[in-house]
Design an enzyme around this catalytic site. Sequence first.
Site, PDB file in Angstrom:
ATOM      1  CE  LYS A  14     -45.128 -72.152  10.903  1.00  8.16           C
ATOM      2  NZ  LYS A  14     -44.310 -73.249  10.958  1.00  8.16           N
ATOM      3  NE  ARG A  89     -39.399 -69.708   9.985  1.00  6.36           N
ATOM      4  CZ  ARG A  89     -40.221 -70.324   9.058  1.00  6.36           C
ATOM      5  NH1 ARG A  89     -41.090 -69.531   8.465  1.00  6.36           N
ATOM      6  NH2 ARG A  89     -40.288 -71.842   8.915  1.00  6.36           N
ATOM      7  NE  ARG A 128     -44.273 -79.321   3.733  1.00  2.00           N
ATOM      8  CZ  ARG A 128     -44.172 -78.335   4.784  1.00  2.00           C
ATOM      9  NH1 ARG A 128     -45.111 -77.769   5.423  1.00  2.00           N
ATOM     10  NH2 ARG A 128     -42.901 -77.697   4.744  1.00  2.00           N
ATOM     11  NE  ARG A 134     -41.507 -76.158   1.552  1.00  5.93           N
ATOM     12  CZ  ARG A 134     -41.929 -75.573   2.554  1.00  5.93           C
ATOM     13  NH1 ARG A 134     -43.173 -75.658   2.964  1.00  5.93           N
ATOM     14  NH2 ARG A 134     -40.990 -75.209   3.410  1.00  5.93           N
ATOM     15  NE  ARG A 146     -37.492 -76.386   6.448  1.00  3.76           N
ATOM     16  CZ  ARG A 146     -38.334 -77.170   5.833  1.00  3.76           C
ATOM     17  NH1 ARG A 146     -37.709 -78.102   5.230  1.00  3.76           N
ATOM     18  NH2 ARG A 146     -39.635 -77.032   5.730  1.00  3.76           N
TER      19      ARG A 146
END
Length: 190
Positions: A14, A89, A128, A134, A146
């Site tokens: 996204k 969300r 990532r 992160r 998640r």
Amino acid sequence: MKNIVLFGPPGAGKGTQATLLKEKYNLVHISTGDVFRFNIKNQTELGLLAKKYMDEGDLVPDEVTINMLKAEVEKNADANGFIFDGFPRTESQAIALDAFLTEKGVQINGMVALEVPEDLLVERLLERGKTSGRTDDTDEGKIRNRFNEYNTKTAVLKEYYQAQGNYYGVNGVGSIEDITNRLADVFDKL
Ligand code: ADP
């Protein structure tokens, strides 16, 4: 004015796509994850609160997130439209967003969803995590949590927008450019 919800599970792409599409369509990109991370970095009260949830891969409480989102929209009063990334969300966030936009005389033109199989997503997130800094991307357990949050609280939003006739699914597997083109085909129609 175009207001688009860019939707999809964690790691669907996204953020990458929103960055490209905001230029093409002259829209303001609001990523709730980015706003939270900015607040964490600057050690604001909001950041300290959000960090507790984000570190575990849990959703930040609705009230906090909704107020933050409204403030971000208000900061861009003269925008041509918005790409909402990571928001809504939950169903109550979606209801709050609809009410907020209705007050302004506008609406969501479409939810455009990146559809990617879960196995590929976990791989992308771990990759990532090696470079993004992160902390929520480095631990497979947190990543799984998640997805659990996504599947139990967020995935239902597909039906919410389908019921409004506003859901558009897009295949999120392929090159960045191919996916941008697929998304643009939908954006052009909204
Ligand atoms: P990703 O899509 O890869 O999960 P984000 O940057 O969108 O990453 O979100 C990171 C984290 O920020 C989420 O796991 C959650 O803790 C928090 N967050 C972001 N958006 C929301 C939201 N709309 N409601 C609640 N929590 C959110």
